[in-house]
Design an enzyme around this catalytic site. Structure first.
Site, PDB file in Angstrom:
ATOM      1  N   ASP A 275      -2.438  10.171   3.802  1.00  0.00           N
ATOM      2  CA  ASP A 275      -3.847   9.819   3.950  1.00  0.00           C
ATOM      3  C   ASP A 275      -4.559  10.852   4.815  1.00  0.00           C
ATOM      4  O   ASP A 275      -4.499  10.794   6.041  1.00  0.00           O
ATOM      5  CB  ASP A 275      -3.963   8.420   4.573  1.00  0.00           C
ATOM      6  CG  ASP A 275      -5.417   7.968   4.709  1.00  0.00           C
ATOM      7  OD1 ASP A 275      -6.312   8.646   4.152  1.00  0.00           O
ATOM      8  OD2 ASP A 275      -5.644   6.925   5.365  1.00  0.00           O
TER       9      ASP A 275
ATOM     10  N   ASP B 238       1.632   6.196   5.728  1.00  0.00           N
ATOM     11  CA  ASP B 238       0.644   5.295   5.135  1.00  0.00           C
ATOM     12  C   ASP B 238       1.163   4.622   3.853  1.00  0.00           C
ATOM     13  O   ASP B 238       0.437   3.871   3.201  1.00  0.00           O
ATOM     14  CB  ASP B 238      -0.660   6.062   4.864  1.00  0.00           C
ATOM     15  CG  ASP B 238      -1.889   5.178   5.007  1.00  0.00           C
ATOM     16  OD1 ASP B 238      -1.791   4.119   5.658  1.00  0.00           O
ATOM     17  OD2 ASP B 238      -2.941   5.543   4.458  1.00  0.00           O
TER      18      ASP B 238
ATOM     19  N   GLU C  43      -9.436   3.879   2.046  1.00  0.00           N
ATOM     20  CA  GLU C  43      -8.885   3.996   0.697  1.00  0.00           C
ATOM     21  C   GLU C  43      -7.851   2.917   0.372  1.00  0.00           C
ATOM     22  O   GLU C  43      -7.653   2.582  -0.789  1.00  0.00           O
ATOM     23  CB  GLU C  43      -8.247   5.385   0.513  1.00  0.00           C
ATOM     24  CG  GLU C  43      -6.791   5.528   0.971  1.00  0.00           C
ATOM     25  CD  GLU C  43      -6.598   5.339   2.475  1.00  0.00           C
ATOM     26  OE1 GLU C  43      -7.601   5.411   3.205  1.00  0.00           O
ATOM     27  OE2 GLU C  43      -5.454   5.114   2.912  1.00  0.00           O
TER      28      GLU C  43
ATOM     29  N   LYS D 288       0.849  -1.194   0.000  1.00  0.00           N
ATOM     30  CA  LYS D 288       0.000   0.000   0.000  1.00  0.00           C
ATOM     31  C   LYS D 288       0.882   1.241   0.000  1.00  0.00           C
ATOM     32  O   LYS D 288       1.670   1.466   0.920  1.00  0.00           O
ATOM     33  CB  LYS D 288      -0.916   0.012   1.233  1.00  0.00           C
ATOM     34  CG  LYS D 288      -1.693   1.324   1.416  1.00  0.00           C
ATOM     35  CD  LYS D 288      -2.627   1.285   2.643  1.00  0.00           C
ATOM     36  CE  LYS D 288      -3.252   2.650   2.910  1.00  0.00           C
ATOM     37  NZ  LYS D 288      -4.107   2.663   4.126  1.00  0.00           N
TER      38      LYS D 288
ATOM     39  N   ASP E 284     -12.141   7.291   3.643  1.00  0.00           N
ATOM     40  CA  ASP E 284     -10.947   7.015   4.442  1.00  0.00           C
ATOM     41  C   ASP E 284     -10.571   5.529   4.405  1.00  0.00           C
ATOM     42  O   ASP E 284      -9.488   5.153   4.834  1.00  0.00           O
ATOM     43  CB  ASP E 284     -11.174   7.474   5.885  1.00  0.00           C
ATOM     44  CG  ASP E 284      -9.876   7.627   6.667  1.00  0.00           C
ATOM     45  OD1 ASP E 284      -8.802   7.567   6.033  1.00  0.00           O
ATOM     46  OD2 ASP E 284      -9.944   7.795   7.892  1.00  0.00           O
TER      47      ASP E 284
ATOM     48  N   ARG F  56      -7.819  -0.307   0.857  1.00  0.00           N
ATOM     49  CA  ARG F  56      -8.396  -1.497   0.209  1.00  0.00           C
ATOM     50  C   ARG F  56      -8.812  -1.185  -1.236  1.00  0.00           C
ATOM     51  O   ARG F  56      -8.843  -2.085  -2.069  1.00  0.00           O
ATOM     52  CB  ARG F  56      -9.570  -2.013   1.045  1.00  0.00           C
ATOM     53  CG  ARG F  56     -10.673  -1.030   1.237  1.00  0.00           C
ATOM     54  CD  ARG F  56     -11.596  -1.380   2.406  1.00  0.00           C
ATOM     55  NE  ARG F  56     -11.065  -0.960   3.703  1.00  0.00           N
ATOM     56  CZ  ARG F  56     -11.709  -1.118   4.855  1.00  0.00           C
ATOM     57  NH1 ARG F  56     -12.880  -1.709   4.887  1.00  0.00           N
ATOM     58  NH2 ARG F  56     -11.170  -0.703   5.991  1.00  0.00           N
TER      59      ARG F  56
ATOM     60  N   LYS G  95     -10.000  13.012   8.174  1.00  0.00           N
ATOM     61  CA  LYS G  95      -9.539  12.579   9.495  1.00  0.00           C
ATOM     62  C   LYS G  95      -9.454  13.772  10.439  1.00  0.00           C
ATOM     63  O   LYS G  95      -9.251  14.901   9.993  1.00  0.00           O
ATOM     64  CB  LYS G  95      -8.127  11.968   9.376  1.00  0.00           C
ATOM     65  CG  LYS G  95      -8.079  10.591   8.749  1.00  0.00           C
ATOM     66  CD  LYS G  95      -6.646  10.077   8.718  1.00  0.00           C
ATOM     67  CE  LYS G  95      -6.570   8.695   8.099  1.00  0.00           C
ATOM     68  NZ  LYS G  95      -7.270   7.655   8.848  1.00  0.00           N
TER      69      LYS G  95
HETATM   70  N1  BES Z   1      -4.291   4.427   6.931  1.00  0.00           N
HETATM   71  C1  BES Z   1      -5.458   4.219   7.686  1.00  0.00           C
HETATM   72  C2  BES Z   1      -5.277   3.188   8.788  1.00  0.00           C
HETATM   73  C3  BES Z   1      -4.503   3.651   9.998  1.00  0.00           C
HETATM   74  C4  BES Z   1      -5.046   4.566  10.880  1.00  0.00           C
HETATM   75  C5  BES Z   1      -3.282   3.105  10.268  1.00  0.00           C
HETATM   76  C6  BES Z   1      -4.321   4.945  12.005  1.00  0.00           C
HETATM   77  C7  BES Z   1      -2.571   3.470  11.398  1.00  0.00           C
HETATM   78  C8  BES Z   1      -3.095   4.396  12.264  1.00  0.00           C
HETATM   79  C9  BES Z   1      -6.582   3.710   6.779  1.00  0.00           C
HETATM   80  O1  BES Z   1      -6.569   4.209   5.492  1.00  0.00           O
HETATM   81  C10 BES Z   1      -7.870   4.144   7.395  1.00  0.00           C
HETATM   82  O2  BES Z   1      -8.087   5.311   7.480  1.00  0.00           O
HETATM   83  N2  BES Z   1      -8.664   3.191   7.844  1.00  0.00           N
HETATM   84  C11 BES Z   1      -9.900   3.474   8.478  1.00  0.00           C
HETATM   85  C12 BES Z   1     -10.927   2.513   7.944  1.00  0.00           C
HETATM   86  C13 BES Z   1     -12.337   2.832   8.352  1.00  0.00           C
HETATM   87  C14 BES Z   1     -12.794   4.102   7.692  1.00  0.00           C
HETATM   88  C15 BES Z   1     -13.232   1.680   7.967  1.00  0.00           C
HETATM   89  C16 BES Z   1      -9.724   3.297   9.980  1.00  0.00           C
HETATM   90  O3  BES Z   1      -9.017   2.369  10.400  1.00  0.00           O
HETATM   91  O4  BES Z   1     -10.245   4.107  10.729  1.00  0.00           O
HETATM   92 ZN    ZN Z   2      -4.741   4.776   4.756  1.00  0.00          ZN
HETATM   93 MN    MN Z   3      -7.610   6.047   5.332  1.00  0.00          MN
END
Ligand code: BES
Ligand code: ZN
Ligand code: MN
Length: 496
Positions: A273, A291, A352, A268, A350, A354, A280
């Site tokens: 992000d 990220d 993104e 990834k 968010d 996947r 966020k």
């Molecule tokens: N890059 C983030 C995941 C992340 C967040 C990794 C904080 C490390 C620390 C990912 O893109 C994301 O934002 N995931 C969301 C998914 C949700 C919207 C279903 C998450 O984990 O909040």
């Molecule tokens: Zn992310």
């Molecule tokens: Mn995200």
């Protein structure tokens, strides 16, 4: 850094620093006892005065010890002998390096490799010493206006093994670990770079450089190519950004002309992000420059694989983009068509990672791969589930999962296998498209893996969620380079 292996006596080493362990309860390890004899009980006296008691994480630096030709002796607390396991060993190595960095020693003789670690051989101890030294001496200061003052730096580390017969395997282990450490370093550098420098095009340039210097094949696909391939989910994420996306393809053809099916690594590469329109919160958002650590670990592993000249075909795939809000950004509720033909309702912009990975997973089918492993900072839920110790592992093949768990154990870069049972798929239902891009919040790391699994039907596949392990926060904020060591070990075993 130069590493070598030796089995000489600690009392005879002409070196900047001799490093030996002291067990809890002021008990000298065998090499420390030898030093003590050469120094006529000097170390015993020091311990008796109460300046060091062998507790883990503690150390004592001694200068000009009589009867010993070394400039310094570093006593490292290694805790109780019976409890001296892998973690305790790594902690001892890390403690030693931290002190060593503050000294002017340019070389050292390292005797912690002499300590018995339960269930582990010399090769393991040598590997972890090399990785630990390289990790502990790592600095990221290329963004500082002035280079830090030039101190005399450590250049040579002699790792000591108990028997002469351990020298040859020790040397092989050191060489292997050195190649892995170079991969880890690249992954950390890329992770630590700020997102205004480390853009998708920057990652592509780095991949090209890597290919040029290490004999890899490299292909960079731009926005047009990505569109032609029909990667609607990947493109949806890239829409909000001024930075054009890239799909990076690196190939190590180590198996010769055998036409052997490759292992494909997918990383990834979200270089920043923001969350997109599902923005966020501000707190710690700077850490979303990390990220792209999955991408960084894939590039780092490709470097290690090339240095190790593994007789194996390996492909590295990196979808790279920013995730930004903007007038052209994808919106919650938008529906896109993926390269697989499946449509996805983007309920949260968010989620993104996947979206870019699903198209890369479909692209991977063209290699008829032996296995596909994706690496991603995919979910905050992963951090909640396993903290910062283990990487989350999901797979559609138990055999592949076992291989990766074992590689993680062997490399001491551990992963933990979590379930992908059909029960967890139930939340992935959309009223308007084939699937939504988010499932239930409960078990969020698993529902994210379930989404990916829908696109990985054509081959044996595993997913490593490194959200908790790819970087450290707080005072030691920075990329870890994980899971390069795990992946390099996995591929080394596959090549054997
Ligand atoms: N890059 C983030 C995941 C992340 C967040 C990794 C904080 C490390 C620390 C990912 O893109 C994301 O934002 N995931 C969301 C998914 C949700 C919207 C279903 C998450 O984990 O909040
Ligand atoms: Zn992310
Ligand atoms: Mn995200």
């Amino acid at each position: 850094m130069e590493f070598s292996i030796n089995s000489g006596s600690p009392g005879k080493q002409r070196t900047g620093c001799v490093i030996v362990g002291v067990h809890e309860g002021r008990r000298l390890s065998a090499p420390a006892q030898e030093l003590d004899r050469a120094a006529k009980g000097f170390l015993t006296d020091v311990l008796r005065r109460g300046d060091h008691d062998g507790r883990p994480g503690t150390s004592l630096l001694l200068h000009g010890v009589p009867g010993v030709p070394a400039d310094r002796i570093l006593l490292v607390g290694v805790g109780k002998e019976r409890e001296f396991d892998e973690s305790a060993y790594r902690k001892a190595v890390d403690t030693a390096v931290k002190v060593l960095r503050t000294t002017g020693a340019t070389d050292c003789a390292f005797y912690l490799t002499d300590l018995a670690v339960r269930r582990r051989d010399t090769a393991f101890k040598v590997e972890q010493a090399v990785l630990g030294v390289m990790e502990g001496l790592y600095r990221f200061d290329r963004m500082k206006s002035k280079p830090p003052e030039a101190k005399r730096a450590l250049r040579k580390v002699v790792l000591h093994v108990a028997r002469r017969s351990d020298i040859a395997p020790g040397e092989q282990a050191a060489a292997r670990a050195h190649a892995v450490a170079e991969g880890v370093r690249l992954a950390r550098d890329l992770g630590n770079l700020p997102a205004n420098v480390c853009t998708p095009s920057y990652l592509a340039d780095e991949a090209r450089e890597l290919a040029k210097h290490h004999g890899l094949a490299c292909d960079i696909l731009d926005e047009h190519d990505i569109e032609k391939l029909g990667m609607g989910a990947f493109l949806a994420v890239a829409r909000g950004s001024r930075q054009p996306p890239r799909l990076i393809v690196l190939e190590h053809r180590g198996a010769g002309k055998t036409g052997e099916a490759p292992v494909v690594l997918v990383g990834k590469g979200v270089t920043f992000d923001t969350g997109g329109i599902s923005l966020k919160p501000a707190v710690e958002m700077d850490e979303m420059k990390f990220d792209m650590c999955g991408a960084a670990s894939v590039l780092g592993t490709m470097k290690a694989v090339a240095l190790l000249k593994l007789p194996l075909n390996v492909v590295g795939l990196v979808p790279a983009t920013e995730n930004m809000p903007g007038g052209n950004a994808v919106k919650p509720g938008d529906i896109v068509t993926t390269m697989s033909g499946k449509t996805v309702e983007i309920l949260n912009t968010d989620a993104e990672g996947r979206l870019i990975l699903c198209d890369a997973l479909t692209y991977a089918e063209r290699y008829k791969p032996a296995a596909v492993v994706d690496v991603a900072t995919l979910t905050g839920a992963m951090v909640i589930a396993l903290g910062h110790v283990a990487t989350g592992l999901f797979a559609n093949s138990d055999a592949l999962a076992r291989e990766l768990v074992q590689a993680g154990e062997a490399a001491w870069d551990r992963a933990w296998h979590l379930p992908l049972w059909a029960d967890y798929q139930e939340g992935l239902k959309s009223n308007f498209a084939d699937i939504p891009n988010i499932g239930s919040r409960a078990g969020g790391a698993i529902t994210a893996a379930c989404f990916l699994e829908r696109f990985a039907k054509a081959y044996a596949w595993a997913h490593l969620d490194i959200a908790g392990t790819a970087w450290k926060s707080g005072g030691e904020k920075g990329a870890t380079g994980r899971p390069v060591a795990l992946l390099a070990n996995f591929l080394t075993r596959r090549a054997a």
